[in-house]
Design an enzyme around this catalytic site. Structure first.
Site, PDB file in Angstrom:
ATOM      1  N   HIS A  82       0.833  -1.275   0.022  1.00 19.16           N
ATOM      2  CA  HIS A  82       0.040   0.044  -0.223  1.00 19.16           C
ATOM      3  C   HIS A  82       0.867   1.211  -0.060  1.00 19.16           C
ATOM      4  O   HIS A  82       1.914   1.371   0.713  1.00 19.16           O
ATOM      5  CB  HIS A  82      -0.735  -0.095   1.270  1.00 19.16           C
ATOM      6  CG  HIS A  82      -2.179   0.783   1.112  1.00 19.16           C
ATOM      7  ND1 HIS A  82      -3.121   0.332   0.632  1.00 19.16           N
ATOM      8  CD2 HIS A  82      -2.261   2.243   1.346  1.00 19.16           C
ATOM      9  CE1 HIS A  82      -4.370   1.485   0.646  1.00 19.16           C
ATOM     10  NE2 HIS A  82      -3.676   2.692   0.932  1.00 19.16           N
ATOM     11  N   ASP A 161     -13.881   3.175   6.956  1.00 19.40           N
ATOM     12  CA  ASP A 161     -12.745   3.866   6.368  1.00 19.40           C
ATOM     13  C   ASP A 161     -13.333   4.392   4.933  1.00 19.40           C
ATOM     14  O   ASP A 161     -13.045   5.378   4.758  1.00 19.40           O
ATOM     15  CB  ASP A 161     -11.435   2.952   6.124  1.00 19.40           C
ATOM     16  CG  ASP A 161     -10.478   3.611   5.430  1.00 19.40           C
ATOM     17  OD1 ASP A 161     -10.120   4.919   5.735  1.00 19.40           O
ATOM     18  OD2 ASP A 161     -10.114   3.093   4.203  1.00 19.40           O
ATOM     19  N   ARG A 168     -12.737  12.651   4.048  1.00 13.62           N
ATOM     20  CA  ARG A 168     -11.774  13.460   4.324  1.00 13.62           C
ATOM     21  C   ARG A 168     -11.334  14.184   2.622  1.00 13.62           C
ATOM     22  O   ARG A 168     -10.553  15.269   2.843  1.00 13.62           O
ATOM     23  CB  ARG A 168     -10.737  12.611   4.662  1.00 13.62           C
ATOM     24  CG  ARG A 168     -10.842  12.150   6.056  1.00 13.62           C
ATOM     25  CD  ARG A 168      -9.923  10.913   6.469  1.00 13.62           C
ATOM     26  NE  ARG A 168      -8.552  11.270   6.151  1.00 13.62           N
ATOM     27  CZ  ARG A 168      -7.499  10.357   5.549  1.00 13.62           C
ATOM     28  NH1 ARG A 168      -7.818   9.127   5.470  1.00 13.62           N
ATOM     29  NH2 ARG A 168      -6.226  10.796   5.479  1.00 13.62           N
ATOM     30  N   SER A 183      -6.249   4.731   8.340  1.00 21.81           N
ATOM     31  CA  SER A 183      -6.964   4.490   7.330  1.00 21.81           C
ATOM     32  C   SER A 183      -6.167   3.312   6.323  1.00 21.81           C
ATOM     33  O   SER A 183      -6.838   2.355   5.945  1.00 21.81           O
ATOM     34  CB  SER A 183      -7.138   5.719   6.279  1.00 21.81           C
ATOM     35  OG  SER A 183      -7.289   5.388   5.036  1.00 21.81           O
ATOM     36  N   LYS A 187      -7.497  -1.309   6.517  1.00 26.44           N
ATOM     37  CA  LYS A 187      -7.959  -1.976   5.226  1.00 26.44           C
ATOM     38  C   LYS A 187      -7.045  -3.247   5.006  1.00 26.44           C
ATOM     39  O   LYS A 187      -7.378  -4.236   4.866  1.00 26.44           O
ATOM     40  CB  LYS A 187      -7.793  -1.061   4.094  1.00 26.44           C
ATOM     41  CG  LYS A 187      -8.579   0.218   3.734  1.00 26.44           C
ATOM     42  CD  LYS A 187      -8.544   0.578   2.439  1.00 26.44           C
ATOM     43  CE  LYS A 187      -7.461   1.667   2.242  1.00 26.44           C
ATOM     44  NZ  LYS A 187      -7.850   3.130   2.768  1.00 26.44           N
TER      45      LYS A 187
HETATM   46  N1  URA Z   1      -3.942   5.769   1.275  1.00 27.55           N
HETATM   47  C1  URA Z   1      -5.121   5.467   2.281  1.00 27.55           C
HETATM   48  O1  URA Z   1      -5.727   4.350   2.130  1.00 27.55           O
HETATM   49  N2  URA Z   1      -5.578   6.277   3.316  1.00 27.55           N
HETATM   50  C2  URA Z   1      -5.134   7.290   3.332  1.00 27.55           C
HETATM   51  O2  URA Z   1      -5.500   8.195   4.025  1.00 27.55           O
HETATM   52  C3  URA Z   1      -3.778   8.049   2.384  1.00 27.55           C
HETATM   53  C4  URA Z   1      -3.573   6.871   1.436  1.00 27.55           C
END
Ligand code: URA
Length: 431
Positions: A82, A161, A168, A183, A187
């Site tokens: 990620h 999220d 956001r 966040s 996930k």
């Molecule tokens: N990637 C995400 O999943 N969340 C964020 O807040 C920033 C980048």
């Protein structure tokens, strides 16, 4: 307990308890706490920060807001990667197929664009039919059968999220270490990854502007990963200038496909090979980074990475002919080449300005739920450290509106700084 008291407590810079965080996230997820209160809490967190304990509680509360997958009965190890968000960052679209082609199952939950940064899901949705809303059963089935999944938050995986992320994006509450860390990690935890590689971006076009901030966030996420029993590593990579050349959804898809063909920009290819090598090591398919890199390179040269992308797109309902023939991707009405105004050496390409200009062209959202324009964006022809001659192509604008094109031209031209003295190329990774 009342949501407003929790908001006030954070506004007063006090530490929230696990129960308060759990209460707020549960209420927000089931609709009892409205968007405006969640936005107010997000803003209080941006302004007043959270302790590592609060951040871990927030992460776990969001991960538990839906189902959490146990993938251990489906595959021997599920890995994930990620990025913390950047400009021109289409890494997952190339790296996930490369890694899956090496026999390592990857199940990934990605996000849409956030502020000035692009989102993997928006890029994938430029392929007609591609579904980003798999159910958990579909997620598990596809992981087992195809060894690759790239989807968004479904209603049953980390839904808190999904809702918070969309808020956001349009309430100026993106830039916050606890909000970004929770966040990302909620996930990863909900989707059941056992091993996680985090690509933490640093620089003008990242949410973390300094190495110090990026290091702090990376350490926090690695700690949260460990707490949740996941093997986690973090890389700190440069995001001062856009990654690769393409910025914008379809344009980035084409660049990722080109890279899997063995073409594509050198910096992007190098970045992908390094990230893929780390994923292969943490997933125990390679004994060290050198072996991981050889495997990743092979997945490009023998076409198995590209084949995995085909498999992914087909499994998620997308039109595979777009992978075989990228000329099919939607093109903007106006394509304008901007010439270099004077000779010299590129000393800066402000990635944030390029990302903002891309959102202004329509590649991102101004309001929650806005539709986006997949065709628009930029091709950046030169990188920091390159010598340029007056009149040669500097960048290309893809737009569907002439007035927006003129604005983008000015903004991205200003984002380029050209000096007289030699400038070393920017590193791809810091740590
Ligand atoms: N990637 C995400 O999943 N969340 C964020 O807040 C920033 C980048």
């Amino acid at each position: 307990m009342r949501a407003v008291d929790i908001i006030i407590k954070k506004r007063e810079k006090k530490e929230l308890t696990s129960q308060e965080i759990e209460f707020f996230i549960r209420g927000f997820t089931n609709g009892e706490i409205p968007d405006y209160q969640a936005s107010a809490l997000a803003m209080a967190i941006v302004l007043n920060d959270m302790t590592p304990f609060e951040t871990a509680d927030l992460t776990l509360a969001m991960a538990r807001s839906g189902q959490t997958l146990d993938l251990s009965k489906i595959v021997d190890i599920a890995v994930d990667k990620h990025s913390s968000g950047g400009v021109g960052d289409k890494t997952s679209i190339a790296v996930m197929p490369m890694v899956a082609a090496c026999g390592l199952p990857v199940g990934k939950m990605s996000g849409k664009g956030l502020g000035f940064s692009g989102g993997t899901l928006d890029k994938l949705e430029s392929i007609p039919g591609y579904r980003v809303d798999l159910t958990t059963d579909e997620f598990k089935k596809q992981l087992k059968e195809k060894g690759i999944v790239l989807t968004g938050q479904s209603l049953d995986l980390a839904p808190a999220d999904g809702k918070m992320y969309a808020l956001r994006d349009v309430t100026g509450t993106v830039e916050s270490i606890p909000l970004i860390a929770s966040s990302i990690m909620c996930k990863k935890i909900a989707a059941g990854a056992q091993a996680i590689v985090l690509d933490v971006k640093v620089g003008l076009g990242a949410f973390m502007k300094s190495l110090e901030e990026a290091r702090k966030m990376a350490k926090l996420m690695v700690e949260i990963g460990k707490l949740a029993g996941r093997q986690t590593v973090a890389l700190l990579s440069d995001m001062n200038q856009p990654l690769g050349n393409a910025v914008g959804n379809s344009l980035e898809m084409v660049e990722a496909i080109e890279t899997l063909h063995g073409r594509g920009p050198v910096d992007f290819r190098e970045h992908c090979l390094h990230v893929a090598a780390h994923v292969l090591v943490i997933g125990k398919r390679a004994k060290d980074l050198a072996e991981g890199r050889i495997l990743a390179e092979k997945s490009i040269s023998d076409g198995s990475g590209l084949e995995k992308l085909r498999v992914l797109v087909q499994a998620q309902g997308g039109d595979v002919s777009y992978i075989d023939n990228p000329a099919k991707f939607v093109r903007a009405k106006f394509i304008s080449v901007v010439e270099t105004p004077r000779s010299g050496i590129i000393s800066q390409i402000n990635a944030r300005s390029v990302g903002e200009a891309s959102v202004d062209l329509g590649a991102g959202r101004a309001q929650k739920g806005d539709s986006i324009d997949h065709a628009v964006g930029f091709i950046i022809h030169k990188k920091v450290g390159d010598e340029v001659k007056k009149g040669e192509p500097l960048f290309e604008i893809h737009a569907n509106d002439e007035a927006k094109l003129a604005e983008a031209r000015q903004k991205v031209l200003t984002a380029h700084e050209i000096g007289g003295a030699p400038v070393p190329p920017l590193p791809l990774f810091y740590e």
